[in-house]
Scaffold this motif. Sequence first.
Motif, PDB file in Angstrom:
ATOM      1  N   ARG A 191      -1.509   1.004  -5.949  1.00 15.90           N
ATOM      2  CA  ARG A 191      -2.836   1.475  -5.544  1.00 15.90           C
ATOM      3  C   ARG A 191      -3.649   1.889  -6.775  1.00 15.90           C
ATOM      4  O   ARG A 191      -4.827   1.545  -6.904  1.00 15.90           O
ATOM      5  CB  ARG A 191      -2.721   2.649  -4.567  1.00 15.90           C
ATOM      6  N   VAL A 192      -3.003   2.625  -7.662  1.00 14.24           N
ATOM      7  CA  VAL A 192      -3.708   3.087  -8.855  1.00 14.24           C
ATOM      8  C   VAL A 192      -4.164   1.902  -9.704  1.00 14.24           C
ATOM      9  O   VAL A 192      -5.249   1.939 -10.306  1.00 14.24           O
ATOM     10  CB  VAL A 192      -2.818   4.043  -9.676  1.00 14.24           C
ATOM     11  N   THR A 244      -1.832   6.477   6.988  1.00 10.43           N
ATOM     12  CA  THR A 244      -1.767   5.921   5.625  1.00 10.43           C
ATOM     13  C   THR A 244      -3.113   5.383   5.181  1.00 10.43           C
ATOM     14  O   THR A 244      -3.586   5.660   4.074  1.00 10.43           O
ATOM     15  CB  THR A 244      -0.706   4.807   5.570  1.00 10.43           C
ATOM     16  N   HIS A 284      -5.661   8.018   4.431  1.00  7.84           N
ATOM     17  CA  HIS A 284      -5.366   8.674   3.153  1.00  7.84           C
ATOM     18  C   HIS A 284      -5.821   7.820   1.970  1.00  7.84           C
ATOM     19  O   HIS A 284      -6.419   8.332   1.015  1.00  7.84           O
ATOM     20  CB  HIS A 284      -3.865   8.945   3.039  1.00  7.84           C
ATOM     21  N   ILE A 285      -5.538   6.516   2.017  1.00  7.46           N
ATOM     22  CA  ILE A 285      -5.884   5.644   0.889  1.00  7.46           C
ATOM     23  C   ILE A 285      -7.392   5.576   0.700  1.00  7.46           C
ATOM     24  O   ILE A 285      -7.893   5.592  -0.433  1.00  7.46           O
ATOM     25  CB  ILE A 285      -5.281   4.240   1.092  1.00  7.46           C
ATOM     26  N   GLU A 317      -8.271   8.778  -1.000  1.00  9.53           N
ATOM     27  CA  GLU A 317      -7.721   8.809  -2.354  1.00  9.53           C
ATOM     28  C   GLU A 317      -8.504   7.908  -3.302  1.00  9.53           C
ATOM     29  O   GLU A 317      -8.843   8.311  -4.421  1.00  9.53           O
ATOM     30  CB  GLU A 317      -6.255   8.359  -2.304  1.00  9.53           C
ATOM     31  N   TYR A 328      -7.369   1.043  -8.258  1.00  6.70           N
ATOM     32  CA  TYR A 328      -8.364   2.088  -8.535  1.00  6.70           C
ATOM     33  C   TYR A 328      -8.869   1.978  -9.973  1.00  6.70           C
ATOM     34  O   TYR A 328     -10.062   2.161 -10.242  1.00  6.70           O
ATOM     35  CB  TYR A 328      -7.781   3.481  -8.323  1.00  6.70           C
ATOM     36  N   SER A 352       0.812  -1.219   0.000  1.00  7.06           N
ATOM     37  CA  SER A 352       0.000   0.000   0.000  1.00  7.06           C
ATOM     38  C   SER A 352       0.844   1.267   0.000  1.00  7.06           C
ATOM     39  O   SER A 352       0.315   2.363  -0.193  1.00  7.06           O
ATOM     40  CB  SER A 352      -0.961   0.002   1.197  1.00  7.06           C
ATOM     41  N   TYR A 353       2.160   1.140   0.225  1.00  5.74           N
ATOM     42  CA  TYR A 353       3.065   2.276   0.077  1.00  5.74           C
ATOM     43  C   TYR A 353       3.584   2.398  -1.360  1.00  5.74           C
ATOM     44  O   TYR A 353       4.437   3.247  -1.630  1.00  5.74           O
ATOM     45  CB  TYR A 353       4.257   2.139   1.023  1.00  5.74           C
ATOM     46  N   MET A 354       3.092   1.561  -2.271  1.00  7.87           N
ATOM     47  CA  MET A 354       3.474   1.620  -3.679  1.00  7.87           C
ATOM     48  C   MET A 354       2.362   2.364  -4.429  1.00  7.87           C
ATOM     49  O   MET A 354       1.318   1.785  -4.738  1.00  7.87           O
ATOM     50  CB  MET A 354       3.660   0.210  -4.243  1.00  7.87           C
ATOM     51  N   PRO A 355       2.553   3.659  -4.707  1.00  7.84           N
ATOM     52  CA  PRO A 355       1.457   4.454  -5.284  1.00  7.84           C
ATOM     53  C   PRO A 355       0.879   3.858  -6.565  1.00  7.84           C
ATOM     54  O   PRO A 355      -0.342   3.878  -6.762  1.00  7.84           O
ATOM     55  CB  PRO A 355       2.105   5.815  -5.540  1.00  7.84           C
ATOM     56  N   LEU A 356       1.736   3.329  -7.437  1.00  7.05           N
ATOM     57  CA  LEU A 356       1.234   2.813  -8.705  1.00  7.05           C
ATOM     58  C   LEU A 356       0.437   1.521  -8.508  1.00  7.05           C
ATOM     59  O   LEU A 356      -0.492   1.240  -9.277  1.00  7.05           O
ATOM     60  CB  LEU A 356       2.395   2.583  -9.683  1.00  7.05           C
TER      61      LEU A 356
END
Length: 306
Positions: free
Chosen positions: A179-180, A204, A207-208, A211, A183, A173-177
């Motif tokens: 998460r995308v 965290t 925030h997720i 987001e 999404y 979950s600390y890997m932004p891509l």
Amino acid sequence: MKNLSANCKVALIQAEPIMFDKEAGLKKTLKLIFEAEEQDVDLIVFPELFIPGYPIGMNFGFSMGKRTEDGRCDWKRYYDASIVAGEEEFMQLSAAARETGTYISIGFSERDAVNGTLYNSNVIFEPDGTYQVHRKLKPTGTERVVWGDANRDYFPVTETPWGPMGSLICWESYMPLARVALYQKGITIYISPNTNDNPEWQATIQHIAIEGKCYFINADMIVRKSSYPEDLKEKAAISRLPEMVCRGGSCIIDPYGHYLTQPVWDEETIIYAELDMHLAAACKMEHDAVGHYARPDVLELKINDK
């Protein structure tokens, strides 16, 4: 977004694993599944590596360029306690999903059926017993001496009456891509099996949820020093651990970033909650990270999942 069923009743299980013991761990897991099902739930969620437990603080004899036979012995014991997807123990969990008519998410140490590698994996069973396995993309820190990088099953999602549901394991979950990637699949229920009891993690997950405009299910476990078998070889590292090794902190965050259930610390429990799925659509009015609040002409994510 497709029409969503109005409510999803969740049982979030915060429990102590039975470390290094596949059979006893499976027995405890099944007991908790049927206990939760008595409350007529739709979804049951377990933590990361619940079978056969997350060996926090151990190093299995690894140091830079070196390893020990005692560490190899402990690793082989953990390897033997890990589960091959599709084999007997795994299919008992599938049968429990069918018998209870629930979706079940559980973290497990997956032993590959062909090679000798372990994977930190999470499986979501559907009420008919079918399943999707997700392997952790990048084991964190020294986890890499125990589990390998995912070589398949990168971003599977499960289609449910409440929208697409999927998982990222702990620090994924600390890997932004990453998460995308979820999404982009329209995820409405984001499951995070993890072993993060630090206070920063709570920021965290809020925030997720904001987001992704999704429900975030934070599934952590309880680990005590007494959780470890007394006859492990790596006694020195275990002896240095605090009495409470992992405090939990499991909770559910709504799509506005608010606590639907408050974090629970230092105890085994089943957290029950009902998700109002109207929020998953309504809160996208002002922010949709992969829709109207995106610039695909400027920013693009390419996923190599073959």
